[in-house]
Design a protein around this motif. Structure first.
Motif, PDB file in Angstrom:
ATOM      1  N   PRO A  16      45.799  41.107  25.716  1.00  0.00           N
ATOM      2  CA  PRO A  16      46.190  42.522  25.630  1.00  0.00           C
ATOM      3  C   PRO A  16      45.114  43.454  26.173  1.00  0.00           C
ATOM      4  O   PRO A  16      43.933  43.313  25.864  1.00  0.00           O
ATOM      5  N   GLY A  17      45.542  44.371  26.991  1.00  0.00           N
ATOM      6  CA  GLY A  17      44.617  45.317  27.624  1.00  0.00           C
ATOM      7  C   GLY A  17      45.409  46.291  28.460  1.00  0.00           C
ATOM      8  O   GLY A  17      46.515  46.688  28.097  1.00  0.00           O
ATOM      9  N   ARG A  18      44.883  46.663  29.617  1.00  0.00           N
ATOM     10  CA  ARG A  18      45.587  47.610  30.486  1.00  0.00           C
ATOM     11  C   ARG A  18      46.844  46.990  31.093  1.00  0.00           C
ATOM     12  O   ARG A  18      47.766  47.688  31.465  1.00  0.00           O
ATOM     13  N   ALA A  19      46.865  45.657  31.229  1.00  0.00           N
ATOM     14  CA  ALA A  19      48.031  44.969  31.788  1.00  0.00           C
ATOM     15  C   ALA A  19      48.307  43.716  30.968  1.00  0.00           C
ATOM     16  O   ALA A  19      47.413  43.164  30.314  1.00  0.00           O
ATOM     17  N   ASP A  20      49.555  43.267  31.008  1.00  0.00           N
ATOM     18  CA  ASP A  20      49.957  42.062  30.279  1.00  0.00           C
ATOM     19  C   ASP A  20      50.165  40.864  31.192  1.00  0.00           C
ATOM     20  O   ASP A  20      50.042  39.724  30.755  1.00  0.00           O
ATOM     21  N   LEU A  21      50.516  41.113  32.442  1.00  0.00           N
ATOM     22  CA  LEU A  21      50.727  40.052  33.418  1.00  0.00           C
ATOM     23  C   LEU A  21      50.018  40.396  34.717  1.00  0.00           C
ATOM     24  O   LEU A  21      49.943  41.574  35.100  1.00  0.00           O
ATOM     25  N   MET A  22      49.515  39.374  35.395  1.00  0.00           N
ATOM     26  CA  MET A  22      48.962  39.530  36.733  1.00  0.00           C
ATOM     27  C   MET A  22      49.733  38.599  37.656  1.00  0.00           C
ATOM     28  O   MET A  22      49.870  37.408  37.383  1.00  0.00           O
ATOM     29  N   LEU A  23      50.239  39.150  38.766  1.00  0.00           N
ATOM     30  CA  LEU A  23      51.003  38.384  39.733  1.00  0.00           C
ATOM     31  C   LEU A  23      50.267  38.341  41.066  1.00  0.00           C
ATOM     32  O   LEU A  23      49.705  39.351  41.497  1.00  0.00           O
ATOM     33  N   ASP A  24      50.270  37.182  41.699  1.00  0.00           N
ATOM     34  CA  ASP A  24      49.874  37.082  43.105  1.00  0.00           C
ATOM     35  C   ASP A  24      51.164  37.091  43.913  1.00  0.00           C
ATOM     36  O   ASP A  24      52.043  36.247  43.691  1.00  0.00           O
TER      37      ASP A  24
ATOM     38  N   ASP B 297      55.062  49.619  32.950  1.00  0.00           N
ATOM     39  CA  ASP B 297      54.154  50.241  33.914  1.00  0.00           C
ATOM     40  C   ASP B 297      53.724  49.166  34.900  1.00  0.00           C
ATOM     41  O   ASP B 297      53.774  47.965  34.600  1.00  0.00           O
ATOM     42  N   MET B 298      53.247  49.597  36.058  1.00  0.00           N
ATOM     43  CA  MET B 298      52.944  48.649  37.104  1.00  0.00           C
ATOM     44  C   MET B 298      51.888  49.209  38.039  1.00  0.00           C
ATOM     45  O   MET B 298      51.857  50.405  38.314  1.00  0.00           O
ATOM     46  N   GLU B 299      51.013  48.335  38.514  1.00  0.00           N
ATOM     47  CA  GLU B 299      50.017  48.696  39.526  1.00  0.00           C
ATOM     48  C   GLU B 299      50.009  47.603  40.577  1.00  0.00           C
ATOM     49  O   GLU B 299      50.020  46.421  40.249  1.00  0.00           O
ATOM     50  N   CYS B 300      49.961  48.008  41.831  1.00  0.00           N
ATOM     51  CA  CYS B 300      49.954  47.048  42.935  1.00  0.00           C
ATOM     52  C   CYS B 300      48.794  47.371  43.866  1.00  0.00           C
ATOM     53  O   CYS B 300      48.643  48.518  44.308  1.00  0.00           O
ATOM     54  N   VAL B 301      47.974  46.370  44.150  1.00  0.00           N
ATOM     55  CA  VAL B 301      46.879  46.532  45.116  1.00  0.00           C
ATOM     56  C   VAL B 301      47.032  45.451  46.181  1.00  0.00           C
ATOM     57  O   VAL B 301      47.555  44.365  45.914  1.00  0.00           O
ATOM     58  N   PHE B 302      46.559  45.747  47.381  1.00  0.00           N
ATOM     59  CA  PHE B 302      46.715  44.830  48.510  1.00  0.00           C
ATOM     60  C   PHE B 302      45.364  44.267  48.922  1.00  0.00           C
ATOM     61  O   PHE B 302      44.361  44.982  48.951  1.00  0.00           O
ATOM     62  N   ALA B 303      45.347  42.985  49.255  1.00  0.00           N
ATOM     63  CA  ALA B 303      44.123  42.351  49.741  1.00  0.00           C
ATOM     64  C   ALA B 303      43.881  42.759  51.184  1.00  0.00           C
ATOM     65  O   ALA B 303      44.756  42.588  52.046  1.00  0.00           O
TER      66      ALA B 303
END
Length: 333
Positions: A96-104, A129-135
């Motif tokens: 538990p924190g700022r996000a619950d799941l991390m997806l690649d 809620d959702m955040e998306c960053v690009f490599a």
């Protein structure tokens, strides 16, 4: 896990499609013994080889990391649902924190990622809620990670993996046969040429020729993945942080050299560095952060996301112990 098992896995991390006959002298066992041990490891979900995007993907494909937040009661349900989606190649539950799941997320182009994130993920009722960053640069990933069971002389015999640039190889040029071969190899990267020929309705010679083209062009590579029972590293932590732009290109000479580094990328957003480490215990999290900052003093860690369970890794479904139980084939090409 015996020492021979560990050495076998390490050898396949270096040469994932090497024949048992080639590996037998190196490991001091017969080809039959190696084949039998590998069969046991795969049947128990402890280790597996699969096709993954090669260097060409970094030039013409798109890699993104998506962080999802949901209600506590929806975590497992959302993870199971997202794991069924081919674009989400890896799904990890976080503490538990700022996000619950991390997806690649891997996709052929930026537009496909946007459609997946904005239309498919955003429409899920459990997503709050959702955040998306690009490599923008990938300095280390699972294909390069090693178990560390072979000594220097054994690694010398295996030889260095051939470097493939893959620049300018368009994924759009793939034929139907190429995609059929990739589908089969995503399921089992050690599938024999005769079996590939049967699965794709072609000859073994054609399968060999097309596969050689795919690998030398950098369209695909192969990697040997393992469960925590094999790696001895059950704790996964992802650090996000910020480094000055002129220091970001030093990442491959600094953070990526740390032995537990599983993933290291320069990404979009205020936190422009993302790094995942596999560690022996939670106590090592602080040690690894301290070491990372010592290697790159300008790095400011802004977030530490502790993985509680990997539900899916590069298309392979995992149980609570990190053993492979099934597959949802990836098709990022």
């Amino acid at each position: 896990m015996s020492e021979l098992d560990l050495a076998l896995v390490h050898a396949l991390q270096v040469r994932p499609r090497a024949s048992w006959t080639d590996l037998a002298p190196l490991l001091g066992a017969t080809a039959v013994t190696l084949a039998r041990r590998w069969e046991r490891l795969t049947e128990e979900g402890l280790a597996w080889v699969s096709a993954v995007p090669g260097p060409a993907f970094t030039h013409s494909g798109c890699t993104a990391f998506v962080f999802l937040r949901c209600a506590p009661a929806a975590r497992e349900r959302l993870a199971a649902h997202v794991a069924e989606l081919p674009e989400a190649v890896t799904v990890e539950l976080l503490a538990p924190g700022r996000a619950d799941l991390m997806l690649d997320v891997l996709a052929p182009d930026l537009g496909t990622v946007h459609r997946f994130v904005d239309e498919e993920l955003a429409a899920l009722p459990d997503v709050l809620d959702m955040e998306c960053v690009f490599a923008t640069s990938l300095y280390a990933e699972g294909t390069r990670w090693r178990l560390g069971s072979l000594d220097a002389s054994q690694l010398s015999v295996l030889g260095r993996p051939r470097t493939v640039d893959g620049a300018g190889t368009p994924l759009a040029d793939l034929r139907a046969l190429d995609r059929a071969l990739l589908d089969a190899l995503v399921r089992d990267g050690r599938t024999r040429l005769t079996e590939l020929a049967d699965l794709t309705g072609t000859s073994a010679a054609t399968a060999r020729r097309r596969l050689h083209r795919l690998t030398t062009a950098g369209v695909t590579g192969f990697r040997c993945d393992v469960a925590p029972a094999v790696s001895g590293l059950p704790v996964s932590v992802t650090f996000r942080g910020h480094a000055p732009a002129n220091d970001v290109n030093r990442l491959h000479r600094t953070l990526a050299t740390l032995p537990e580094c599983r993933l290291l990328a320069a990404v979009t957003g205020a936190a422009n560095v993302l790094a995942t480490y596999w560690l022996r215990d939670i106590g090592a999290v602080q040690q690894r952060e301290t070491a990372a900052c010592a290697h790159l003093p300008a790095l400011h860690i802004t977030e530490r996301a502790l993985g509680t369970r990997t539900v899916k890794r590069m298309g392979h479904l995992l149980d609570g112990a990190g053993r492979r139980t099934g597959i949802r084939p990836i098709r990022p090409w």
